[in-house]
Motif scaffolding. Sequence first.
Motif, PDB file in Angstrom:
ATOM      1  N   ARG A 179      10.744 -11.525  37.699  1.00  0.00           N
ATOM      2  CA  ARG A 179       9.828 -11.953  36.868  1.00  0.00           C
ATOM      3  C   ARG A 179       9.853 -11.597  35.159  1.00  0.00           C
ATOM      4  O   ARG A 179      10.286 -10.189  35.481  1.00  0.00           O
ATOM      5  N   ILE A 180      10.207 -11.866  34.109  1.00  0.00           N
ATOM      6  CA  ILE A 180       9.989 -10.867  33.145  1.00  0.00           C
ATOM      7  C   ILE A 180       8.839 -11.056  32.640  1.00  0.00           C
ATOM      8  O   ILE A 180       8.159 -12.665  32.133  1.00  0.00           O
ATOM      9  N   THR A 181       8.330 -10.286  32.175  1.00  0.00           N
ATOM     10  CA  THR A 181       7.030 -10.208  31.315  1.00  0.00           C
ATOM     11  C   THR A 181       6.836 -10.128  29.738  1.00  0.00           C
ATOM     12  O   THR A 181       6.063 -10.876  29.465  1.00  0.00           O
ATOM     13  N   GLN A 182       8.214  -9.765  29.109  1.00  0.00           N
ATOM     14  CA  GLN A 182       8.383  -9.135  28.035  1.00  0.00           C
ATOM     15  C   GLN A 182       9.516  -9.961  27.144  1.00  0.00           C
ATOM     16  O   GLN A 182      10.934  -9.159  28.185  1.00  0.00           O
ATOM     17  N   ALA A 183       9.548 -10.078  26.023  1.00  0.00           N
ATOM     18  CA  ALA A 183      11.416  -9.836  25.875  1.00  0.00           C
ATOM     19  C   ALA A 183      11.131  -9.967  23.881  1.00  0.00           C
ATOM     20  O   ALA A 183       9.994 -10.511  23.836  1.00  0.00           O
ATOM     21  N   GLN A 184      12.483  -9.078  24.113  1.00  0.00           N
ATOM     22  CA  GLN A 184      11.804  -8.558  22.425  1.00  0.00           C
ATOM     23  C   GLN A 184      13.985  -9.100  22.080  1.00  0.00           C
ATOM     24  O   GLN A 184      14.477  -8.470  22.705  1.00  0.00           O
ATOM     25  N   ARG A 185      13.816  -9.198  21.017  1.00  0.00           N
ATOM     26  CA  ARG A 185      15.498  -9.420  20.258  1.00  0.00           C
ATOM     27  C   ARG A 185      15.279  -8.550  19.294  1.00  0.00           C
ATOM     28  O   ARG A 185      14.824  -8.683  18.153  1.00  0.00           O
ATOM     29  N   HIS A 186      16.245  -7.700  18.884  1.00  0.00           N
ATOM     30  CA  HIS A 186      16.294  -6.693  18.430  1.00  0.00           C
ATOM     31  C   HIS A 186      17.365  -7.094  17.082  1.00  0.00           C
ATOM     32  O   HIS A 186      18.979  -6.893  18.190  1.00  0.00           O
ATOM     33  N   MET A 187      17.153  -6.847  16.100  1.00  0.00           N
ATOM     34  CA  MET A 187      18.740  -6.715  15.342  1.00  0.00           C
ATOM     35  C   MET A 187      19.299  -6.066  14.694  1.00  0.00           C
ATOM     36  O   MET A 187      18.544  -4.561  14.994  1.00  0.00           O
ATOM     37  N   LEU A 188      20.265  -4.605  15.015  1.00  0.00           N
ATOM     38  CA  LEU A 188      20.346  -3.376  15.197  1.00  0.00           C
ATOM     39  C   LEU A 188      20.853  -3.287  13.684  1.00  0.00           C
ATOM     40  O   LEU A 188      21.010  -4.227  12.738  1.00  0.00           O
ATOM     41  N   PRO A 189      20.881  -1.918  12.616  1.00  0.00           N
ATOM     42  CA  PRO A 189      21.691  -1.432  11.664  1.00  0.00           C
ATOM     43  C   PRO A 189      23.565  -2.564  11.779  1.00  0.00           C
ATOM     44  O   PRO A 189      23.577  -2.287  12.871  1.00  0.00           O
ATOM     45  N   TRP A 190      22.961  -2.896  10.120  1.00  0.00           N
ATOM     46  CA  TRP A 190      24.295  -3.329  10.011  1.00  0.00           C
ATOM     47  C   TRP A 190      24.994  -2.409   8.231  1.00  0.00           C
ATOM     48  O   TRP A 190      25.070  -3.637   7.227  1.00  0.00           O
ATOM     49  N   PRO A 191      24.865  -1.528   7.822  1.00  0.00           N
ATOM     50  CA  PRO A 191      24.958  -1.061   6.841  1.00  0.00           C
ATOM     51  C   PRO A 191      26.555  -1.418   6.508  1.00  0.00           C
ATOM     52  O   PRO A 191      27.215  -1.912   7.170  1.00  0.00           O
ATOM     53  N   ALA A 192      26.528  -1.012   4.745  1.00  0.00           N
ATOM     54  CA  ALA A 192      27.725  -1.608   4.163  1.00  0.00           C
ATOM     55  C   ALA A 192      28.526  -0.666   4.718  1.00  0.00           C
ATOM     56  O   ALA A 192      28.179   0.076   3.957  1.00  0.00           O
ATOM     57  N   ASP A 193      29.688  -1.115   4.578  1.00  0.00           N
ATOM     58  CA  ASP A 193      30.606  -0.077   5.294  1.00  0.00           C
ATOM     59  C   ASP A 193      32.277  -0.154   4.006  1.00  0.00           C
ATOM     60  O   ASP A 193      32.533  -1.436   4.260  1.00  0.00           O
TER      61      ASP A 193
END
Length: 281
Positions: A94-108
């Motif tokens: 059973r999944i009780t919580q879910a989060q979708r995190h966007m990770l950093p994508w700095p200009a390179d």
Amino acid sequence: MRIVSWNIHWGCGKDGRIRIHAIIDVLRKLNPDVICLQEVAANHPELEGSASASQFKQLGGAFGGYHMIDHAPSEIYRNNLPRQFGNILLSKYRITQAQRHMLPWPADPEHGAGMPRGLIETVLETPGGKLRVLTTHLEYYSPLQRRAQVRRIRELHREACARARIYQPEPDLEPPFQLGFRPGTAIFCGDFNFAPASDDYRELVAPHEPGALQLVDAWHARHGDMARAPTTGLHGFPWPDKPECYDYFFVTDDLAPRIAEVNVQSETAVSDHQPIVLDLN
């Protein structure tokens, strides 16, 4: 408890053909409780083998007894159709919580190419208690972006441990605020796109300040100094040019005594990465 993590290369094998059914067959034989997949595609006919079908739907349908969380950090629209590329987590528990995190994508300026990267975080109710399972696929080309993503993962872990220390249920709050307990205990897995001797690896497992559970490499916790099995560079794929390890399980140190086995399934050639398997008592 068995967890499998696998960069499936959108199901494209050495022969350039997409066979999602072969990915499914390997996973079913491994019989995991939790499945974490990277490089899942939908509506991408230009990828090798033409990944035009929605692999998110195909994989979710193939494992109907599992609960699925998907996250496509790369979502590009052509003719009003989303072309998606990302990750999936499937759980028997059973999944009780879910989060979708966007990770950093700095200009390179040195590495203009790249794509957005993400991290799926779930809280699972397992036979051994609640724990977080997180899966990701970090940047390959840009060291600057990958280092920023490693630091964000550490920051999110510190945040979770801090919230776990002070959390108290508040049933009188409105439903969106009634989140369940989010433990510090965690398993991080995926394609991290760094080698074991890299600075990024050392930073991810570097000591945290007091109060945050330490992350340890599950391979070393189980096998000590034994040579690490490669997760890429097998079966004659054009990339990489030699066998290497880019795929890992990192666990909080309170889980280390429960590690029964960590291994790499080196036999299959249906992806340019190999499945890695973690068994916990």
